[in-house]
Write a protein that holds these residues in place. Structure first.
Motif, PDB file in Angstrom:
ATOM      1  N   VAL A   5      -1.324  14.386 -45.283  1.00  0.00           N
ATOM      2  CA  VAL A   5      -1.844  13.938 -46.574  1.00  0.00           C
ATOM      3  C   VAL A   5      -0.774  13.159 -47.342  1.00  0.00           C
ATOM      4  CG1 VAL A   5      -2.740  14.658 -48.821  1.00  0.00           C
ATOM      5  CG2 VAL A   5      -3.545  15.790 -46.756  1.00  0.00           C
ATOM      6  N   ASN A   6       0.448  13.670 -47.330  1.00  0.00           N
ATOM      7  CA  ASN A   6       1.528  12.975 -48.031  1.00  0.00           C
ATOM      8  C   ASN A   6       1.805  11.594 -47.431  1.00  0.00           C
ATOM      9  OD1 ASN A   6       1.914  15.017 -49.884  1.00  0.00           O
ATOM     10  ND2 ASN A   6       3.540  16.013 -48.720  1.00  0.00           N
ATOM     11  N   GLU A   7       1.655  11.480 -46.120  1.00  0.00           N
ATOM     12  CA  GLU A   7       1.825  10.171 -45.477  1.00  0.00           C
ATOM     13  C   GLU A   7       0.741   9.199 -45.936  1.00  0.00           C
ATOM     14  OE1 GLU A   7       1.832  10.987 -41.316  1.00  0.00           O
ATOM     15  OE2 GLU A   7       3.898  11.765 -41.294  1.00  0.00           O
ATOM     16  N   LEU A   8      -0.474   9.701 -46.085  1.00  0.00           N
ATOM     17  CA  LEU A   8      -1.566   8.854 -46.578  1.00  0.00           C
ATOM     18  C   LEU A   8      -1.337   8.461 -48.031  1.00  0.00           C
ATOM     19  CD1 LEU A   8      -4.550  10.838 -44.986  1.00  0.00           C
ATOM     20  CD2 LEU A   8      -3.855   8.511 -44.367  1.00  0.00           C
ATOM     21  N   ASP A   9      -0.837   9.407 -48.833  1.00  0.00           N
ATOM     22  CA  ASP A   9      -0.599   9.138 -50.255  1.00  0.00           C
ATOM     23  C   ASP A   9       0.567   8.180 -50.484  1.00  0.00           C
ATOM     24  OD1 ASP A   9      -2.661  10.633 -51.273  1.00  0.00           O
ATOM     25  OD2 ASP A   9      -1.461  12.440 -51.595  1.00  0.00           O
ATOM     26  N   ALA A  10       1.442   8.067 -49.497  1.00  0.00           N
ATOM     27  CA  ALA A  10       2.648   7.254 -49.661  1.00  0.00           C
ATOM     28  C   ALA A  10       2.335   5.765 -49.805  1.00  0.00           C
ATOM     29  CB  ALA A  10       3.596   7.481 -48.489  1.00  0.00           C
ATOM     30  N   ILE A  11       1.145   5.362 -49.388  1.00  0.00           N
ATOM     31  CA  ILE A  11       0.745   3.953 -49.450  1.00  0.00           C
ATOM     32  C   ILE A  11      -0.370   3.799 -50.486  1.00  0.00           C
ATOM     33  CG2 ILE A  11      -0.181   2.000 -48.155  1.00  0.00           C
ATOM     34  CD1 ILE A  11       0.909   3.292 -45.618  1.00  0.00           C
ATOM     35  N   SER A  12      -0.186   2.870 -51.400  1.00  0.00           N
ATOM     36  CA  SER A  12      -1.208   2.631 -52.424  1.00  0.00           C
ATOM     37  C   SER A  12      -2.540   2.260 -51.767  1.00  0.00           C
ATOM     38  CB  SER A  12      -0.767   1.507 -53.365  1.00  0.00           C
ATOM     39  OG  SER A  12       0.396   1.884 -54.060  1.00  0.00           O
ATOM     40  N   CYS A  13      -3.619   2.696 -52.407  1.00  0.00           N
ATOM     41  CA  CYS A  13      -4.940   2.469 -51.831  1.00  0.00           C
ATOM     42  C   CYS A  13      -5.638   1.283 -52.496  1.00  0.00           C
ATOM     43  CB  CYS A  13      -5.798   3.723 -51.996  1.00  0.00           C
ATOM     44  SG  CYS A  13      -7.379   3.651 -51.127  1.00  0.00           S
ATOM     45  N   ASP A  14      -6.402   0.574 -51.712  1.00  0.00           N
ATOM     46  CA  ASP A  14      -7.321  -0.436 -52.214  1.00  0.00           C
ATOM     47  C   ASP A  14      -8.597  -0.325 -51.387  1.00  0.00           C
ATOM     48  OD1 ASP A  14      -6.740  -1.613 -49.762  1.00  0.00           O
ATOM     49  OD2 ASP A  14      -5.438  -3.152 -50.617  1.00  0.00           O
ATOM     50  N   LYS A  15      -9.546  -1.177 -51.665  1.00  0.00           N
ATOM     51  CA  LYS A  15     -10.835  -1.093 -50.986  1.00  0.00           C
ATOM     52  C   LYS A  15     -10.692  -1.211 -49.475  1.00  0.00           C
ATOM     53  CE  LYS A  15     -15.568  -2.853 -51.368  1.00  0.00           C
ATOM     54  NZ  LYS A  15     -16.465  -3.807 -52.079  1.00  0.00           N
ATOM     55  N   GLU A  16      -9.878  -2.161 -49.039  1.00  0.00           N
ATOM     56  CA  GLU A  16      -9.696  -2.381 -47.600  1.00  0.00           C
ATOM     57  C   GLU A  16      -9.079  -1.150 -46.932  1.00  0.00           C
ATOM     58  OE1 GLU A  16      -7.412  -5.461 -44.518  1.00  0.00           O
ATOM     59  OE2 GLU A  16      -7.266  -5.733 -46.695  1.00  0.00           O
ATOM     60  N   ARG A  17      -8.062  -0.570 -47.576  1.00  0.00           N
ATOM     61  CA  ARG A  17      -7.414   0.610 -46.992  1.00  0.00           C
ATOM     62  C   ARG A  17      -8.370   1.795 -46.956  1.00  0.00           C
ATOM     63  NH1 ARG A  17      -3.107   3.303 -45.364  1.00  0.00           N
ATOM     64  NH2 ARG A  17      -2.595   5.345 -46.223  1.00  0.00           N
ATOM     65  N   PHE A  18      -9.138   2.000 -48.028  1.00  0.00           N
ATOM     66  CA  PHE A  18     -10.075   3.124 -48.048  1.00  0.00           C
ATOM     67  C   PHE A  18     -11.044   3.054 -46.871  1.00  0.00           C
ATOM     68  CE2 PHE A  18     -14.305   4.776 -49.066  1.00  0.00           C
ATOM     69  CZ  PHE A  18     -14.010   6.104 -49.290  1.00  0.00           C
ATOM     70  N   TYR A  19     -11.639   1.884 -46.666  1.00  0.00           N
ATOM     71  CA  TYR A  19     -12.633   1.782 -45.595  1.00  0.00           C
ATOM     72  C   TYR A  19     -11.987   1.850 -44.213  1.00  0.00           C
ATOM     73  CZ  TYR A  19     -16.215   0.993 -49.054  1.00  0.00           C
ATOM     74  OH  TYR A  19     -17.079   1.172 -50.111  1.00  0.00           O
ATOM     75  N   SER A  20     -10.726   1.461 -44.121  1.00  0.00           N
ATOM     76  CA  SER A  20     -10.005   1.613 -42.862  1.00  0.00           C
ATOM     77  C   SER A  20      -9.764   3.089 -42.556  1.00  0.00           C
ATOM     78  CB  SER A  20      -8.660   0.875 -42.943  1.00  0.00           C
ATOM     79  OG  SER A  20      -7.890   1.121 -41.783  1.00  0.00           O
ATOM     80  N   ILE A  21      -9.369   3.860 -43.582  1.00  0.00           N
ATOM     81  CA  ILE A  21      -9.150   5.306 -43.407  1.00  0.00           C
ATOM     82  C   ILE A  21     -10.474   6.012 -43.129  1.00  0.00           C
ATOM     83  CG2 ILE A  21      -8.353   7.416 -44.523  1.00  0.00           C
ATOM     84  CD1 ILE A  21      -6.118   5.519 -43.775  1.00  0.00           C
ATOM     85  N   ARG A  22     -11.518   5.577 -43.819  1.00  0.00           N
ATOM     86  CA  ARG A  22     -12.835   6.187 -43.594  1.00  0.00           C
ATOM     87  C   ARG A  22     -13.302   5.963 -42.166  1.00  0.00           C
ATOM     88  NH1 ARG A  22     -18.347   4.546 -46.793  1.00  0.00           N
ATOM     89  NH2 ARG A  22     -18.486   3.076 -45.037  1.00  0.00           N
ATOM     90  N   GLU A  23     -13.045   4.759 -41.643  1.00  0.00           N
ATOM     91  CA  GLU A  23     -13.420   4.460 -40.262  1.00  0.00           C
ATOM     92  C   GLU A  23     -12.633   5.329 -39.281  1.00  0.00           C
ATOM     93  OE1 GLU A  23     -13.591   0.653 -37.144  1.00  0.00           O
ATOM     94  OE2 GLU A  23     -12.948   0.368 -39.224  1.00  0.00           O
ATOM     95  N   ARG A  24     -11.357   5.525 -39.591  1.00  0.00           N
ATOM     96  CA  ARG A  24     -10.519   6.390 -38.745  1.00  0.00           C
ATOM     97  C   ARG A  24     -11.061   7.818 -38.743  1.00  0.00           C
ATOM     98  NH1 ARG A  24      -4.324   6.928 -40.503  1.00  0.00           N
ATOM     99  NH2 ARG A  24      -3.689   8.790 -39.338  1.00  0.00           N
ATOM    100  N   TYR A  25     -11.474   8.290 -39.904  1.00  0.00           N
ATOM    101  CA  TYR A  25     -12.045   9.634 -40.027  1.00  0.00           C
ATOM    102  C   TYR A  25     -13.346   9.737 -39.223  1.00  0.00           C
ATOM    103  CZ  TYR A  25     -14.168  13.698 -42.392  1.00  0.00           C
ATOM    104  OH  TYR A  25     -14.775  14.902 -42.676  1.00  0.00           O
TER     105      TYR A  25
END
Length: 357
Positions: free
Chosen positions: A160-180
């Motif tokens: 979780v801390n590794e994910l939080d270390a990078i600021s989020c934007d729309k593109e990053r959110f949907y990339s993480i959601r796809e990974r999930y």
């Protein structure tokens, strides 16, 4: 005169234990330094010391002071670890944090084991922290989260801390959601999957958990850019509780989960709710949803467990169908706020707490 030496009183014994604990804390700092400078022999010495402290010394003290010491050392440690209040890690539709006062007031004074077939965010479980708990949910990702918190909390925090270390934007959110969703498709349930679930919960619209017909998460981005997704101390408190209480965690339908419920066990039912209106949809936080037939099965199970002598508490919407399904039981109406509702004008409503005692 001769005779057996008198064991020190409770106060002296407690002071001795506190002194030993204080010294151990200072030595722990030395151990951390030794590890940081890679001084092997110092590390090995203190590891041996802690093995002696936690294994040999308590056994000797139990022999010398009989059960008195056992109560202080072994009954005291869980109290110290559980002193910090636990709160849900996830924002969850139907979460019971705001209703805890009402729910706790309606709980039985005594019971044997605690069963919760629809654990959700776990607000009630974490509030009462029962000694013998059995928790369940049909949502596989949610249950994986609790499994990982019980056995791999440090890994979950790291991810979780590794994910939080990078600021989020729309593109990053949907990339993480796809990974999930890839993990869901592949049936991979691990610490990273649990961490992804936590992070997405804090970055999706209203913290809602919703899936499509294929079981894939489909809630959009909430525009959160940065910030902590977890309270690490809270995660460790929950992990400690789940371990020390030997909480049994399962992922099955609610009926087989309740097969082993016996007389004087306490069961809290917080199923997906009956819709407030005829046009509303039944909850679809799993791909199979929770249908009217499921609510009828639940009501039938409630009556069977009542005849078995179990103590039962159920929450649901204050609607005619619920009153009909549980006719003959004690039904109390309560006012609630529903902050997860997208329509602010509909964030207030009424629910019921139903008991058989």
């Amino acid at each position: 005169m001769g005779g057996k030496p008198k064991a020190p009183g409770g106060r002296q014994l407690s002071e001795a234990i506190c002194s030993l604990w204080t010294i151990s804390h200072q030595l722990w700092i030395v151990l951390a330094y030794a590890k940081s400078v890679k001084c092997q022999w110092i590390s090995e010495f203190f590891i041996s010391y802690y093995s002696l402290l936690f294994c040999v010394i308590p056994i000797i003290m139990i022999v010398v002071y009989n059960n008195h010491t056992f109560k202080i050392i072994f009954a005291g440690v869980p109290i110290l670890m559980a002193e910090r209040k636990m709160i849900p890690i996830l924002k969850w539709a139907g979460g019971k944090t705001q209703l805890l006062t009402n729910i706790n007031a309606r709980m039985p004074d005594t019971y044997n084991r605690y069963f919760e077939p629809f654990i959700g965010g776990g607000a009630v479980l974490f509030s009462i922290a029962p000694t013998h708990a059995y928790i369940n949910d049909i949502n596989q990702q949610l249950i994986n989260l609790y499994h990982q918190l019980q056995i791999r909390s440090s890994e979950v925090i790291k991810f979780v801390n590794e994910l939080d270390a990078i600021s989020c934007d729309k593109e990053r959110f949907y990339s993480i959601r796809e990974r999930y969703n890839e993990k869901i498709t592949e049936g991979i349930f691990d610490a990273e999957c649990a961490a992804l679930m936590i992070w997405i919960n804090k970055h999706c619209f209203n913290g809602l958990y919703r899936v499509n017909g294929k079981g894939l998460f489909n809630v959009p981005y909430n525009n959160k850019v940065a910030g902590k997704s977890i309270d690490e101390e809270n995660v460790y408190s929950i992990s400690t509780y789940l371990q020390q209480s030997n909480t049994v965690i399962s992922c099955v339908d609610f009926e087989p989960f309740c097969e082993n419920v016996q007389a004087n066990d306490f069961v809290y039912f917080d199923s997906p709710y009956v819709p407030e209106s005829d046009t509303a949809n039944f909850t679809d936080y799993t791909k199979d949803g929770f249908t009217l037939a499921d609510h009828e099965r639940l009501a039938a199970l409630f009556r069977r467990l009542d005849k078995r002598g179990a103590k039962l508490l159920l929450s649901n919407n204050d609607v005619p169908l619920v009153h009909s399904l549980y006719q003959g039981y004690n039904i109390q109406s309560v006012d609630v706020k529903r902050m997860i509702n997208r329509n602010a004008s509909k964030r207030f409503g009424r629910e019921v707490l139903i008991t058989n005692y």
